[in-house]
Design a protein around this motif. Sequence first.
Motif, PDB file in Angstrom:
ATOM      1  N   VAL A   1       0.845  -1.177   0.000  1.00 46.10           N
ATOM      2  CA  VAL A   1       0.000   0.000   0.000  1.00 46.10           C
ATOM      3  C   VAL A   1       0.882   1.228   0.000  1.00 46.10           C
ATOM      4  CG1 VAL A   1      -1.804   1.263   1.204  1.00 46.10           C
ATOM      5  CG2 VAL A   1      -1.777  -1.244   1.266  1.00 46.10           C
ATOM      6  N   LEU A   2       0.780   2.052  -1.044  1.00 49.13           N
ATOM      7  CA  LEU A   2       1.649   3.217  -1.186  1.00 49.13           C
ATOM      8  C   LEU A   2       0.803   4.471  -1.327  1.00 49.13           C
ATOM      9  CD1 LEU A   2       4.118   1.814  -3.852  1.00 49.13           C
ATOM     10  CD2 LEU A   2       4.451   1.893  -1.391  1.00 49.13           C
ATOM     11  N   PRO A   3       1.045   5.505  -0.506  1.00 52.19           N
ATOM     12  CA  PRO A   3       0.368   6.778  -0.724  1.00 52.19           C
ATOM     13  C   PRO A   3       0.881   7.423  -1.994  1.00 52.19           C
ATOM     14  CG  PRO A   3       2.058   7.007   0.938  1.00 52.19           C
ATOM     15  CD  PRO A   3       1.973   5.543   0.613  1.00 52.19           C
ATOM     16  N   ARG A   4       0.126   8.376  -2.489  1.00 54.59           N
ATOM     17  CA  ARG A   4       0.530   9.029  -3.743  1.00 54.59           C
ATOM     18  C   ARG A   4       1.887   9.713  -3.627  1.00 54.59           C
ATOM     19  NH1 ARG A   4      -2.721   9.980  -7.994  1.00 54.59           N
ATOM     20  NH2 ARG A   4      -4.880   9.310  -7.873  1.00 54.59           N
ATOM     21  N   SER A   5       2.208  10.180  -2.415  1.00 52.65           N
ATOM     22  CA  SER A   5       3.461  10.906  -2.232  1.00 52.65           C
ATOM     23  C   SER A   5       4.644   9.997  -1.964  1.00 52.65           C
ATOM     24  CB  SER A   5       3.319  11.882  -1.049  1.00 52.65           C
ATOM     25  OG  SER A   5       3.018  11.168   0.134  1.00 52.65           O
ATOM     26  N   ALA A   6       4.433   8.677  -1.843  1.00 51.33           N
ATOM     27  CA  ALA A   6       5.510   7.790  -1.427  1.00 51.33           C
ATOM     28  C   ALA A   6       6.641   7.734  -2.434  1.00 51.33           C
ATOM     29  CB  ALA A   6       4.973   6.383  -1.193  1.00 51.33           C
ATOM     30  N   LEU A   7       6.309   7.883  -3.716  1.00 52.82           N
ATOM     31  CA  LEU A   7       7.340   7.770  -4.752  1.00 52.82           C
ATOM     32  C   LEU A   7       7.813   9.126  -5.250  1.00 52.82           C
ATOM     33  CD1 LEU A   7       6.042   4.772  -6.870  1.00 52.82           C
ATOM     34  CD2 LEU A   7       7.436   4.793  -4.807  1.00 52.82           C
ATOM     35  N   LYS A   8       7.465  10.160  -4.528  1.00 54.28           N
ATOM     36  CA  LYS A   8       7.915  11.495  -4.928  1.00 54.28           C
ATOM     37  C   LYS A   8       9.291  11.774  -4.369  1.00 54.28           C
ATOM     38  CE  LYS A   8       6.614  16.365  -4.816  1.00 54.28           C
ATOM     39  NZ  LYS A   8       5.643  17.346  -4.330  1.00 54.28           N
ATOM     40  N   PRO A   9      10.296  12.015  -5.205  1.00 49.56           N
ATOM     41  CA  PRO A   9      11.642  12.280  -4.681  1.00 49.56           C
ATOM     42  C   PRO A   9      11.657  13.487  -3.776  1.00 49.56           C
ATOM     43  CG  PRO A   9      11.672  11.936  -7.066  1.00 49.56           C
ATOM     44  CD  PRO A   9      10.237  12.063  -6.660  1.00 49.56           C
ATOM     45  N   ALA A  10      12.599  13.488  -2.802  1.00 50.13           N
ATOM     46  CA  ALA A  10      12.719  14.629  -1.906  1.00 50.13           C
ATOM     47  C   ALA A  10      13.120  15.871  -2.683  1.00 50.13           C
ATOM     48  CB  ALA A  10      13.757  14.337  -0.818  1.00 50.13           C
ATOM     49  N   SER A  11      13.826  15.695  -3.782  1.00 51.81           N
ATOM     50  CA  SER A  11      14.162  16.810  -4.652  1.00 51.81           C
ATOM     51  C   SER A  11      13.502  16.567  -6.002  1.00 51.81           C
ATOM     52  CB  SER A  11      15.680  16.910  -4.821  1.00 51.81           C
ATOM     53  OG  SER A  11      16.189  15.693  -5.294  1.00 51.81           O
ATOM     54  N   SER A  12      13.035  17.627  -6.654  1.00 57.36           N
ATOM     55  CA  SER A  12      12.287  17.444  -7.881  1.00 57.36           C
ATOM     56  C   SER A  12      13.185  16.935  -8.996  1.00 57.36           C
ATOM     57  CB  SER A  12      11.646  18.775  -8.288  1.00 57.36           C
ATOM     58  OG  SER A  12      12.635  19.751  -8.473  1.00 57.36           O
ATOM     59  N   ALA A  13      12.693  15.930  -9.715  1.00 54.81           N
ATOM     60  CA  ALA A  13      13.376  15.397 -10.902  1.00 54.81           C
ATOM     61  C   ALA A  13      14.854  15.131 -10.648  1.00 54.81           C
ATOM     62  CB  ALA A  13      13.207  16.353 -12.068  1.00 54.81           C
ATOM     63  N   CYS A  14      15.136  14.320  -9.642  1.00 53.76           N
ATOM     64  CA  CYS A  14      16.535  14.032  -9.306  1.00 53.76           C
ATOM     65  C   CYS A  14      17.133  13.056 -10.308  1.00 53.76           C
ATOM     66  CB  CYS A  14      16.627  13.455  -7.889  1.00 53.76           C
ATOM     67  SG  CYS A  14      18.290  12.894  -7.466  1.00 53.76           S
ATOM     68  N   ASP A  15      18.078  13.522 -11.067  1.00 57.65           N
ATOM     69  CA  ASP A  15      18.837  12.698 -11.993  1.00 57.65           C
ATOM     70  C   ASP A  15      20.238  12.527 -11.407  1.00 57.65           C
ATOM     71  OD1 ASP A  15      20.266  11.512 -14.011  1.00 57.65           O
ATOM     72  OD2 ASP A  15      19.856  13.058 -15.520  1.00 57.65           O
ATOM     73  N   PRO A  16      20.620  11.309 -10.989  1.00 56.02           N
ATOM     74  CA  PRO A  16      21.930  11.122 -10.340  1.00 56.02           C
ATOM     75  C   PRO A  16      23.094  11.683 -11.138  1.00 56.02           C
ATOM     76  CG  PRO A  16      20.618   9.142 -10.128  1.00 56.02           C
ATOM     77  CD  PRO A  16      19.851  10.057 -11.048  1.00 56.02           C
ATOM     78  N   SER A  17      23.013  11.641 -12.462  1.00 57.25           N
ATOM     79  CA  SER A  17      24.144  12.084 -13.275  1.00 57.25           C
ATOM     80  C   SER A  17      24.363  13.594 -13.208  1.00 57.25           C
ATOM     81  CB  SER A  17      23.947  11.664 -14.736  1.00 57.25           C
ATOM     82  OG  SER A  17      22.830  12.317 -15.304  1.00 57.25           O
ATOM     83  N   THR A  18      23.343  14.342 -12.829  1.00 50.84           N
ATOM     84  CA  THR A  18      23.475  15.798 -12.748  1.00 50.84           C
ATOM     85  C   THR A  18      23.253  16.327 -11.332  1.00 50.84           C
ATOM     86  OG1 THR A  18      21.131  16.088 -13.325  1.00 50.84           O
ATOM     87  CG2 THR A  18      22.727  16.094 -15.133  1.00 50.84           C
ATOM     88  N   TYR A  19      22.832  15.470 -10.426  1.00 57.96           N
ATOM     89  CA  TYR A  19      22.536  15.888  -9.058  1.00 57.96           C
ATOM     90  C   TYR A  19      23.846  16.159  -8.318  1.00 57.96           C
ATOM     91  CZ  TYR A  19      19.807  16.044  -4.740  1.00 57.96           C
ATOM     92  OH  TYR A  19      19.180  16.434  -3.579  1.00 57.96           O
ATOM     93  N   ARG A  20      23.989  17.340  -7.768  1.00 52.62           N
ATOM     94  CA  ARG A  20      25.271  17.757  -7.187  1.00 52.62           C
ATOM     95  C   ARG A  20      25.238  17.660  -5.656  1.00 52.62           C
ATOM     96  NH1 ARG A  20      28.071  22.670  -9.899  1.00 52.62           N
ATOM     97  NH2 ARG A  20      28.383  20.964 -11.383  1.00 52.62           N
ATOM     98  N   VAL A  21      25.969  16.686  -5.128  1.00 55.65           N
ATOM     99  CA  VAL A  21      26.140  16.528  -3.688  1.00 55.65           C
ATOM    100  C   VAL A  21      27.481  17.130  -3.303  1.00 55.65           C
ATOM    101  CG1 VAL A  21      26.259  14.902  -1.759  1.00 55.65           C
ATOM    102  CG2 VAL A  21      24.814  14.377  -3.749  1.00 55.65           C
ATOM    103  N   VAL A  22      27.467  18.060  -2.356  1.00 57.53           N
ATOM    104  CA  VAL A  22      28.706  18.654  -1.852  1.00 57.53           C
ATOM    105  C   VAL A  22      29.035  18.023  -0.503  1.00 57.53           C
ATOM    106  CG1 VAL A  22      29.754  20.745  -0.923  1.00 57.53           C
ATOM    107  CG2 VAL A  22      28.540  20.832  -3.093  1.00 57.53           C
ATOM    108  N   LEU A  23      30.204  17.382  -0.431  1.00 49.57           N
ATOM    109  CA  LEU A  23      30.682  16.766   0.809  1.00 49.57           C
ATOM    110  C   LEU A  23      31.711  17.692   1.432  1.00 49.57           C
ATOM    111  CD1 LEU A  23      31.108  13.092  -0.473  1.00 49.57           C
ATOM    112  CD2 LEU A  23      29.266  13.982   0.977  1.00 49.57           C
TER     113      LEU A  23
END
Length: 332
Positions: free
Chosen positions: A89-111
């Motif tokens: 059972v999944l709510p409508r928001s369950a599959l919504k990424p925390a950030s909009s349209a997150c594409d790993p290849s362009t998503y910038r994580v600063v460590l």
Amino acid sequence: MRRCESIRVLGGIVAGSRLCRFIVVAIAALALLPIEVSDAGWLPDIFKSSSRHAGPPKRVKSARPARSARRNASPRPHRTRLAALGPAVLPRSALKPASSACDPSTYRVVLDVGHTAESEGAISARNVAEYSFNLRLAKLIAEKLKAEGFAETRLLLTAGKARPSLFKRVAKANDLSADLFLSIHHDSVPDKLLEDWEFEGKKSHYSDRFSGYSVFVSRDNPDFKTSLSFAELIGKELKAEGLHYAEQYTQPIMGRYQHPLLNKETGVYDYDELIVLRKTRMPAVLLEAGSIINRGEELEMDSPERQNMISSGVATAVKEFCDPRWAILGPL
């Protein structure tokens, strides 16, 4: 009359076979759903759309219209059957990424590597600077993220004295247009809790009283809710690795270092005064990976096994943060 009944039965079989084929195609489409699509309600909507186009059989009338109306007034949760997992059972928001349209290849994580070579942070029980621990762990996390497709991951190294370096790292992170900011640190205790001992002929200090990781967020961050979501994912993954969080920050003995615990399951604390959490313009989290002033935990933090556990947990948290379906389905 018998011939008409036969025709109706045959028609029902054909319609049923079409429905089966449609369901198979829909499930296959779900398995191949691209990362950018994030609304879990698309599959039920397809079925609804199909029903509207096909329409009910002309000669069949609803025997209980009142019950049907009640069903429409109180819709049930959407159910998506996952292969080998049974109904979920999944709510409508369950599959919504925390950030909009997150594409790993362009998503910038600063460590952010906590502290600097000039201002090294805490000194471990065996006289090793915190900065060395921070740099080593941050590099390992960066390697794991890049291996997982986060090619834009950036390692942030800052020079200078303690406080000025804080504003420098914030400015760099903002200039890099980071999507996510994670500052890596290793923990100690207030000076009043330290005890004296000698290691390899040199005087040192230790406190074996406390151990564990801690995760911090600031309510003053412009995206506090998202910061908290990511922090809880980190805590959840570290807990899944068998690690425990440091509980001392809730105790009065910590003095000005006492902080509210936001989640007693994951070890997430509120620390509003931290500049790197308040001034960054993106979701920001600070991780104290473990206590290096605790003699036993220092040895563990120095081991490849513990470093791998923490870096893997953080990398998994970033993947989940980017696309929550990863936590349900595994690698997509």
